[in-house]
Structures are given as C-alpha cells and as structure tokens.
Design a protein around this motif. Structure first.
Motif, PDB file in Angstrom:
ATOM      1  N   PHE A 148       5.935  -0.447   7.586  1.00  0.00           N
ATOM      2  CA  PHE A 148       6.063   0.762   6.796  1.00  0.00           C
ATOM      3  C   PHE A 148       7.478   0.954   6.289  1.00  0.00           C
ATOM      4  N   GLY A 149       7.554   1.591   5.128  1.00  0.00           N
ATOM      5  CA  GLY A 149       8.838   1.969   4.582  1.00  0.00           C
ATOM      6  C   GLY A 149       9.421   3.145   5.341  1.00  0.00           C
ATOM      7  N   THR A 150      10.638   3.495   4.968  1.00  0.00           N
ATOM      8  CA  THR A 150      11.371   4.554   5.660  1.00  0.00           C
ATOM      9  C   THR A 150      10.820   5.939   5.375  1.00  0.00           C
ATOM     10  N   GLY A 151       9.978   6.080   4.353  1.00  0.00           N
ATOM     11  CA  GLY A 151       9.309   7.341   4.104  1.00  0.00           C
ATOM     12  C   GLY A 151      10.055   8.249   3.138  1.00  0.00           C
ATOM     13  N   LEU A 171       4.385  13.487   3.518  1.00  0.00           N
ATOM     14  CA  LEU A 171       5.225  12.308   3.718  1.00  0.00           C
ATOM     15  C   LEU A 171       4.559  11.134   3.008  1.00  0.00           C
ATOM     16  N   GLN A 179       0.847  11.187   4.299  1.00  0.00           N
ATOM     17  CA  GLN A 179       0.592  11.658   5.656  1.00  0.00           C
ATOM     18  C   GLN A 179       0.943  13.122   5.797  1.00  0.00           C
ATOM     19  N   LEU A 181       4.494   7.180   2.214  1.00  0.00           N
ATOM     20  CA  LEU A 181       4.916   5.948   2.866  1.00  0.00           C
ATOM     21  C   LEU A 181       4.407   4.740   2.099  1.00  0.00           C
ATOM     22  N   THR A 187      -3.744   0.327  -3.061  1.00  0.00           N
ATOM     23  CA  THR A 187      -3.266  -1.005  -2.701  1.00  0.00           C
ATOM     24  C   THR A 187      -2.972  -1.763  -3.987  1.00  0.00           C
ATOM     25  N   GLY A 232       1.005  15.600  11.991  1.00  0.00           N
ATOM     26  CA  GLY A 232       0.015  15.548  13.048  1.00  0.00           C
ATOM     27  C   GLY A 232      -1.258  14.805  12.712  1.00  0.00           C
ATOM     28  N   GLU A 233      -1.250  14.082  11.597  1.00  0.00           N
ATOM     29  CA  GLU A 233      -2.439  13.322  11.215  1.00  0.00           C
ATOM     30  C   GLU A 233      -2.056  11.882  10.920  1.00  0.00           C
ATOM     31  N   GLY A 234      -3.068  11.012  10.886  1.00  0.00           N
ATOM     32  CA  GLY A 234      -2.802   9.642  10.523  1.00  0.00           C
ATOM     33  C   GLY A 234      -2.572   9.515   9.028  1.00  0.00           C
ATOM     34  N   PRO A 235      -1.936   8.443   8.575  1.00  0.00           N
ATOM     35  CA  PRO A 235      -1.716   8.250   7.144  1.00  0.00           C
ATOM     36  C   PRO A 235      -3.023   7.973   6.415  1.00  0.00           C
ATOM     37  N   GLN A 269       0.837  -1.185   0.000  1.00  0.00           N
ATOM     38  CA  GLN A 269       0.000   0.000   0.000  1.00  0.00           C
ATOM     39  C   GLN A 269       0.880   1.245   0.000  1.00  0.00           C
ATOM     40  N   TYR A 310       0.697   5.320   1.171  1.00  0.00           N
ATOM     41  CA  TYR A 310      -0.015   6.285   1.997  1.00  0.00           C
ATOM     42  C   TYR A 310       0.622   7.666   1.847  1.00  0.00           C
ATOM     43  N   LEU A 360       0.974  -4.305   8.932  1.00  0.00           N
ATOM     44  CA  LEU A 360       1.772  -3.579   7.958  1.00  0.00           C
ATOM     45  C   LEU A 360       3.127  -3.195   8.510  1.00  0.00           C
TER      46      LEU A 360
END
Lengths: 116, 111
Positions: free
Chosen positions: B101-104, B86, B37, B88, B48, B40-43, B33, B35, B99
């Motif tokens: 997550f990748g390094t971003g 960001l 972000q 991800l 997918t 201060g918020e969720g991804p 997946q 994402y 999940l």
C-alpha cells in the motif's frame, strides 16, 4: 459477491495475554490470505502471507513468534498476537484472493485490538 | 521493500472543488489498485489498472496509469462531503495478489 469476514471486530486484552483474530472467506476458497496492520491515520502495512497447509511468510521486521498465523483450511486463517503489549494495539485487516488474478482481492472489515 | 509514495498526504477542500492525488514508485507494477477507506473499516476497492497509459472513470473519479506503469493518479471532479476518506493506492509487483500500500492521502471535503 465474495465476502471476507473478521472476528472479533473489537477486542480489548490485558498486557501479557494472547488474543486470536479470525479471517474467513465466506463463499470462496482462499489458498492465500494476507494480514495487514494499520495504525491510526496511517496506511496498511503488510505483515505476512498466510498459506493454506504451510508456514506463513513474514515481512521483514515482523516477529513470527509474536504474530502466529495458522491457515488450517481453505476458508480460515487466524492471527494470534502472543504476549500482547500496548504497542501492539492497532487495526488488523486480512485479505483473501478468490482467483489467480490480482483484481480479485477482498478485504475483511478489520479488527481493532486494544491492549491495556 | 517496494515503496509507494502518495501525495499529498492530507487534503482539505471545499465542496465542488477538483483535486488530484498522486501515487509514485521507482518500480514497475504488474497492476495497481485504488482504495477508499472509512475509519474503522476495511478498504474498499475503487479500480484496478493494468495497462500502461490506461484511463478509467468511475462517475466523478478518473484514474490514470502511467505509461511506464510506475505511477498513477486519481482525479476527483466536483468533490462532495461523501468523498471524505483515506485514499490508498496499492501495487502488485509480482502478480500474486500481495499488495503493497501507498502512504495514503487523507481527504476532507467540507460544505
């Protein structure tokens, strides 16, 4: 659509105290929820898998006695940071799956914890 | 522990430019997946991908899943300041919604 809500969105606590963060699935039941931690300008790190009615599964390096997870119902998981220290200050995010497929994951808005 | 490496880590470009973000792993994904972000918020889920070689488009965003299901890319055409954020990637290896997550990749698009 499905929504996952976290509370509180921001919390400041004193060093040595404990703080509880809630993660709720608002319109679906979640047998499994996940807790992540994110430091500024970094990615999300999985801390643990929260299983309804059973013990949480912690990732390597995460102290289970420090980060207590309780998943007492199908719509609520809580993360309690015990004896918090400034280095625990972080953004904590939960996720929940509404189905069995891997494309039905919903994330909460996150909770900022600052330990002073 | 499964590792997901993203590149580049930071990207600052001008409005209108194109860019590609890469996500690589040595392991095979059940699904992957992407994402975005905001601070201060969720991804927020963008896409997918499940099938090797799969290509999905979301307006100016094109997502590709490698044939071997070990890597993926995100291409943005004519980037806009609103694309700043960001990005991800996140891999699911076991199909259980857990999940990694990748390094971003922190993207900044300037006027």
């Amino acid at each position: 659509g499905a929504v996952v809500s976290q509370h509180p969105s921001r919390v400041i606590c004193k060093s040595g105290t404990s703080v509880k963060i809630e993660c709720r699935s608002l319109d679906f039941q979640a047998t499994t929820m996940f807790w992540y931690r994110q430091f500024p300008k970094q990615s999300l790190m999985l801390m643990a898998t929260s299983n309804e009615g059973s013990k949480a599964t912690y990732e390597q390096g995460v102290e289970k006695d420090k980060f207590l997870i309780n998943h007492a119902s199908l719509t609520l998981s809580t993360l309690t940071v015990t004896s918090a220290h400034p280095e625990d200050s972080s953004f904590y995010i939960c996720s929940a799956a509404s189905g069995t497929g891997s494309n039905t994951i919903y994330f909460g808005e996150g909770s900022w914890l600052t330990v002073v | 522990t499964q590792l997901l490496e993203q590149s580049p880590q930071f990207l600052s470009i001008q409005e209108g430019e194109n860019l590609t973000v890469y996500c690589n792993s040595s392991s095979v994904f059940s699904s992957l997946q992407w994402y975005r972000q905001e601070p201060g918020e969720g991804p927020v889920l963008l896409v997918t991908v499940v099938t090797g070689g799969e290509v999905k488009k979301l307006k100016r965003l094109t997502f590709q899943f490698g044939d071997a299901r070990k890597d993926s890319s995100l291409h943005i055409t004519a980037a806009q300041p609103g694309d700043t954020g960001l990005y991800l990637c996140a891999g699911d290896w076991g199909g259980g919604n857990k999940l990694t997550f990748g390094t971003g990749t922190q993207l900044k698009v300037e006027l």
